[in-house]
Motif scaffolding. Structure first.
Motif, short mmCIF file in Angstrom:
data_model
loop_
_atom_site.label_atom_id
_atom_site.label_comp_id
_atom_site.label_asym_id
_atom_site.label_seq_id
_atom_site.Cartn_x
_atom_site.Cartn_y
_atom_site.Cartn_z
N THR A 308 0.82 -1.22 0.00
CA THR A 308 0.00 0.00 0.00
C THR A 308 0.85 1.26 0.00
O THR A 308 0.30 2.37 -0.06
CB THR A 308 -0.91 0.01 1.24
N GLN A 309 2.19 1.08 0.08
CA GLN A 309 3.06 2.24 0.09
C GLN A 309 3.42 2.64 -1.35
O GLN A 309 3.43 1.83 -2.27
CB GLN A 309 4.34 1.94 0.89
N ASN A 310 3.74 3.92 -1.50
CA ASN A 310 4.23 4.46 -2.78
C ASN A 310 3.22 4.25 -3.92
O ASN A 310 3.59 3.86 -5.03
CB ASN A 310 5.58 3.84 -3.14
N VAL A 311 1.93 4.48 -3.64
CA VAL A 311 0.93 4.43 -4.68
C VAL A 311 0.38 5.84 -4.90
O VAL A 311 0.52 6.72 -4.05
CB VAL A 311 -0.22 3.45 -4.32
N SER A 312 -0.27 6.05 -6.05
CA SER A 312 -0.74 7.40 -6.40
C SER A 312 -2.07 7.77 -5.75
O SER A 312 -2.55 8.87 -5.95
CB SER A 312 -0.87 7.51 -7.93
#
Length: 372
Positions: A308-312
């Motif tokens: 879930t990290q580094n998503v837009s």
């Protein structure tokens, strides 16, 4: 402290003393570095007796045994490498002389080292006779008042299985040398890295059957894609001094250590571990350069990033959003409950069926003409 470290630093400590120590080499990996670390002068009244049948003393110790003063360093060497049946007219069975030498050794701690038992068994052409010799020799060693050990180096041979049985010695330390390429192969082909990078139960279930099939290790080392002779073997300079080259000091191997019981023979449990060996001393598996990629890959898998990290877009909810979502009534979740009370309805459950136009609903008995 690891078993190998304890064995090298305190070989005759009563708390972890092992009367029988077997060092097993294979064609793919030699166990000579461990043997060399155990051959060291002892302080009187302790003494070390080294009987060489395969490797010359100059390759096993840096000491010039021809100028050795036994009274000073407690190391006495007997070189039988030139005594070969069929090639030496003066050849004779040396087993009785070895027993006499051990029996006449002065009081104190005694370490009897034989290199190699498989060569001795081949010289006397009898596995049974060689086993009886080892049994008599071990009886002399264990009968001494001070903690003493019989250390034997050998290759896989018919003599090895009876030597590992409890009928010979309830207490045993069995060290088997393996090439690091074997562990890398298991970690890659079977997705089973060695502990602590992987679960021990799964690893031993894969490792033991493969290790017992020695041809697989030999294929990994000497096959078309093999890395060649792996060593651990010490490189001498040809002068008989037994000096070690700098390259050989950095060679690595993996040692499978099986410990059964203690010196008193009361503890019958068997402990099996894997230890690394780098240069001249034991180490942890993680310290081996040849296995760092295996250990590092497992650590990366265990520390995988959060998807879930580094998503837009945002996937998580704030506390207020979670509270609002919990208050939303779900479809049919409160059906049958009073709107202003918490008590559930007492209306019994019923099945309502609306006939379809194609349904053949006939109240008459369909079997009326059967005259039943």
């Amino acid at each position: 402290m690891s078993s190998l470290s304890y064995l090298i630093n305190s070989p005759n400590n009563p708390k972890a003393h092992q009367p029988l120590i077997l060092l097993q080499s294979t064609k793919a990996q030699t166990c000579l570095p461990v043997l060399r670390s155990l051959i060291k002068p002892a302080k009187p009244p302790s003494q070390t007796l080294l009987f060489c049948f395969l490797y010359p003393p100059s390759t096993l110790t840096d000491t010039d045994f021809q100028k050795l003063d036994v009274s000073d360093n407690g190391l006495k060497i007997f070189d039988y490498t030139a005594s070969i049946p069929g090639y030496d007219d003066q050849w004779s069975d040396h087993t009785e002389s070895i027993l006499s030498t051990v029996e006449s050794a002065p009081p104190g701690t005694l370490n009897v080292i034989i290199d190699s038992l498989d060569t001795l068994a081949s010289d006397i052409s009898s596995t049974q006779k060689a086993y009886k010799f080892v049994r008599r020799l071990l009886t002399l060693v264990t009968a001494r008042q001070h903690p003493s050990s019989l250390i034997a180096h050998l290759l896989p041979c018919p003599l090895l299985p009876p030597l590992t049985q409890t009928s010979l010695s309830p207490a045993l330390l069995h060290a088997i040398a393996h090439a690091p390429a074997l562990l890398s192969h298991i970690a890659t082909a079977y997705m089973t890295p060695p502990p602590p990078a992987g679960p021990p139960e799964k690893f031993w279930g894969v490792f033991i059957p493969i290790a017992e099939r020695s041809y697989e290790s030999e294929r990994l080392i000497f096959g078309p894609d093999g890395e060649g002779s792996s060593g651990g073997a010490w490189a001498g300079n040809g002068s008989g001094s037994g000096s070690r080259s700098g390259k050989a000091d950095m060679r690595e191997m993996v040692v499978e250590v099986l410990v059964r019981g203690k010196g008193d023979g009361r503890k019958r449990a068997v402990e099996r571990t894997l230890e690394g060996w780098r240069g001249q001393c034991p180490c942890e598996l993680e310290a081996l350069e040849s296995l760092k990629s295996v250990m590092l890959r497992k650590r990366v898998e265990q520390a995988a990033p959060d998807p879930t990290q580094n998503v837009s877009f945002k996937l998580s909810l704030t506390p207020s959003q979670e509270k609002s979502r919990a208050q939303v009534p779900l479809p049919y979740a409160h059906e049958g409950q009073a709107s202003n009370t918490t008590s559930s309805s007492s209306t019994p459950a019923t099945i309502l069926y609306d006939p379809d136009s194609a349904d053949d609903l006939d109240d008459d008995d369909p079997d009326e003409d059967l005259n039943i």
